[in-house]
Design a protein around this motif. Structure first.
Motif, PDB file in Angstrom:
ATOM      1  N   ILE A 163       0.909  -1.134   0.115  1.00  0.00           N
ATOM      2  CA  ILE A 163      -0.043   0.173  -0.071  1.00  0.00           C
ATOM      3  C   ILE A 163       1.016   1.263   0.008  1.00  0.00           C
ATOM      4  O   ILE A 163       0.691   2.302  -0.718  1.00  0.00           O
ATOM      5  CB  ILE A 163      -0.888  -0.064   1.239  1.00  0.00           C
ATOM      6  CG1 ILE A 163      -2.003  -1.084   0.956  1.00  0.00           C
ATOM      7  CG2 ILE A 163      -1.762   1.315   1.460  1.00  0.00           C
ATOM      8  CD1 ILE A 163      -3.027  -1.323   2.313  1.00  0.00           C
ATOM      9  N   THR A 164       1.806   1.224   0.659  1.00  0.00           N
ATOM     10  CA  THR A 164       2.721   2.626   0.943  1.00  0.00           C
ATOM     11  C   THR A 164       3.694   2.477  -0.307  1.00  0.00           C
ATOM     12  O   THR A 164       4.279   3.821  -0.558  1.00  0.00           O
ATOM     13  CB  THR A 164       3.589   2.462   2.166  1.00  0.00           C
ATOM     14  OG1 THR A 164       4.128   1.405   2.274  1.00  0.00           O
ATOM     15  CG2 THR A 164       2.604   2.494   3.344  1.00  0.00           C
ATOM     16  N   HIS A 165       4.168   1.564  -0.928  1.00  0.00           N
ATOM     17  CA  HIS A 165       4.746   1.632  -2.188  1.00  0.00           C
ATOM     18  C   HIS A 165       4.115   1.619  -3.466  1.00  0.00           C
ATOM     19  O   HIS A 165       4.680   1.380  -4.421  1.00  0.00           O
ATOM     20  CB  HIS A 165       5.609   0.520  -2.046  1.00  0.00           C
ATOM     21  CG  HIS A 165       7.049   0.735  -0.978  1.00  0.00           C
ATOM     22  ND1 HIS A 165       7.775   1.479  -1.132  1.00  0.00           N
ATOM     23  CD2 HIS A 165       7.106   0.126   0.259  1.00  0.00           C
ATOM     24  CE1 HIS A 165       8.428   1.526  -0.135  1.00  0.00           C
ATOM     25  NE2 HIS A 165       8.061   0.664   0.705  1.00  0.00           N
ATOM     26  N   ALA A 166       2.682   2.007  -3.304  1.00  0.00           N
ATOM     27  CA  ALA A 166       1.705   1.466  -4.406  1.00  0.00           C
ATOM     28  C   ALA A 166       2.101   2.350  -5.768  1.00  0.00           C
ATOM     29  O   ALA A 166       1.753   1.953  -6.816  1.00  0.00           O
ATOM     30  CB  ALA A 166       0.191   1.791  -3.974  1.00  0.00           C
ATOM     31  N   GLY A 203      -5.445   3.943  -8.385  1.00  0.00           N
ATOM     32  CA  GLY A 203      -4.929   4.966  -8.822  1.00  0.00           C
ATOM     33  C   GLY A 203      -3.432   4.673  -9.684  1.00  0.00           C
ATOM     34  O   GLY A 203      -3.017   5.494 -10.141  1.00  0.00           O
ATOM     35  N   ASN A 204      -3.027   3.392  -9.439  1.00  0.00           N
ATOM     36  CA  ASN A 204      -1.830   2.920 -10.116  1.00  0.00           C
ATOM     37  C   ASN A 204      -2.473   1.948 -11.032  1.00  0.00           C
ATOM     38  O   ASN A 204      -2.699   0.697 -10.543  1.00  0.00           O
ATOM     39  CB  ASN A 204      -0.832   2.311  -9.359  1.00  0.00           C
ATOM     40  CG  ASN A 204       0.266   1.817  -9.950  1.00  0.00           C
ATOM     41  OD1 ASN A 204       0.243   1.516 -11.273  1.00  0.00           O
ATOM     42  ND2 ASN A 204       1.753   1.796  -9.358  1.00  0.00           N
ATOM     43  N   ARG A 205      -2.853   2.057 -12.351  1.00  0.00           N
ATOM     44  CA  ARG A 205      -3.425   1.177 -13.151  1.00  0.00           C
ATOM     45  C   ARG A 205      -2.799  -0.083 -13.410  1.00  0.00           C
ATOM     46  O   ARG A 205      -3.262  -1.214 -13.395  1.00  0.00           O
ATOM     47  CB  ARG A 205      -4.205   1.893 -14.180  1.00  0.00           C
ATOM     48  CG  ARG A 205      -5.062   2.785 -14.188  1.00  0.00           C
ATOM     49  CD  ARG A 205      -5.267   3.525 -15.710  1.00  0.00           C
ATOM     50  NE  ARG A 205      -5.820   2.523 -16.523  1.00  0.00           N
ATOM     51  CZ  ARG A 205      -6.186   2.967 -17.871  1.00  0.00           C
ATOM     52  NH1 ARG A 205      -5.931   4.128 -18.239  1.00  0.00           N
ATOM     53  NH2 ARG A 205      -6.526   1.831 -18.511  1.00  0.00           N
ATOM     54  N   HIS A 206      -1.519   0.341 -13.623  1.00  0.00           N
ATOM     55  CA  HIS A 206      -0.496  -0.907 -13.968  1.00  0.00           C
ATOM     56  C   HIS A 206      -0.397  -2.093 -12.605  1.00  0.00           C
ATOM     57  O   HIS A 206      -0.676  -3.254 -12.824  1.00  0.00           O
ATOM     58  CB  HIS A 206       0.922  -0.333 -13.918  1.00  0.00           C
ATOM     59  CG  HIS A 206       1.969  -1.509 -14.179  1.00  0.00           C
ATOM     60  ND1 HIS A 206       2.168  -2.560 -15.093  1.00  0.00           N
ATOM     61  CD2 HIS A 206       2.851  -1.804 -13.073  1.00  0.00           C
ATOM     62  CE1 HIS A 206       3.141  -3.295 -14.689  1.00  0.00           C
ATOM     63  NE2 HIS A 206       3.573  -3.137 -13.575  1.00  0.00           N
TER      64      HIS A 206
END
Length: 297
Positions: A163-166, A203-206
């Motif tokens: 989560i924190t490195h998303a 928020g990060n599609r990849h």
């Protein structure tokens, strides 16, 4: 509207209160293991019509240390109004519960984490009567857990790592390690981990697509909400593919020439409604290209 990452960053501490032990250990802080943890109401509203709510509030009790409250705040961006709000939370909680209060701010980007880490004095410079010093967990200090054994040893910490490195490239390795670790745990344990991770990646599609793919392949035997959603998407894709094939079949059965560009446009369409329109027109149009016109003759 509260975003999924916001929910994931603080609610994981409600689901796994012991996660704070892992976070504090990573941050080189010594807290005695709690004998019990109580999830407390998060409503900090006063009698007057001013509503204030902390994201997550936990009470930690230990046989060998004093009790304390842990207020967890998920912070997505810099907000100059937050320090005063956080100070209010801490003061209110200390007044209400009469025990020490610790603020943990969880972030997903380094700039926000660095901003939140800075001590803020809420008093005149001549006398720092009140200094706010949040404890911050984010991509700047949370471990990058890419070893499945390490992830398996602390699934909650591995989830918070993801989560924190998303928003960072390293999240790929974290997700792969976490998905591998989940293969050996019961479904009841895996399901909340899968959900928190999915929400935290929004928020990060990849990264979101990678996690969905890993869940579809590595954990296909689970019936979690995510795996069911993936299967539903698979069925939708299959129906779209069949509809595209039907359009091509009608055109070819009528002996019409279907150029490559027409074929690619049909097979590349993912709109079932549009494919139905093209199928209807395919029955009567004099050339394949005319199925894309509003009026096929």
């Amino acid at each position: 509207m509260v975003s999924p990452p916001h929910e994931a960053m603080h609610r994981i501490f409600q689901e796994y209160p012991g996660l704070f032990t892992g976070v504090s250990r990573v941050l080189d802080l010594q807290f005695a293991p709690p004998s019990s943890v109580t999830v407390l109401p998060t409503d900090l509203t006063e009698v007057r019509p001013v509503e204030r709510r902390v994201d997550t509030l936990l009470r930690f009790d230990s046989d060998c240390d004093d009790p304390f409250l842990l207020a967890v705040e998920a912070q997505g961006k810099k907000d100059p109004d937050k320090p005063s709000s956080w100070a209010y939370y801490l003061s209110f909680l200390n007044t209400k519960y009469k025990i020490p209060v610790l603020l943990l701010v969880v972030c997903q980007d380094r700039a926000t984490a660095e901003w939140a880490t800075q001590p803020v004095s809420l008093s005149p410079r001549q006398w720092p009567a009140l200094m706010l010093r949040p404890l911050v967990a984010g991509p700047h200090n949370m471990p990058v857990i890419t070893n499945p054994d390490e992830a398996r040893a602390d699934l909650a910490l591995a989830t918070l790592s993801a989560i924190t490195h998303a928003k960072e490239p390293v999240v790929d390795g974290i997700l792969k390690a976490l998905s591998t670790a989940l293969q050996d745990v019961p479904e009841a344990v895996a399901d909340p981990i899968i959900e928190f991770t999915a929400r935290g990646l929004t928020g990060n599609r990849h990264a979101t697509q990678l996690w969905r793919n890993l869940m579809a392949v590595d954990l296909s035997f689970y019936k979690s909400w995510l795996s069911e959603e993936i299967r539903d998407e698979g069925r939708t894709e299959a129906r779209v593919q069949t509809a595209a094939e039907d359009v091509l079949l009608v055109l070819e059965a009528r002996g019409l020439d279907v150029p490559d560009e027409v074929r690619e446009r049909i097979t590349g369409c993912d709109d079932p409604g549009l494919l139905r329109q093209w199928l209807t027109r395919a029955v009567t149009v004099p050339s394949a290209e005319e199925i894309f016109m509003e009026k096929g003759v």
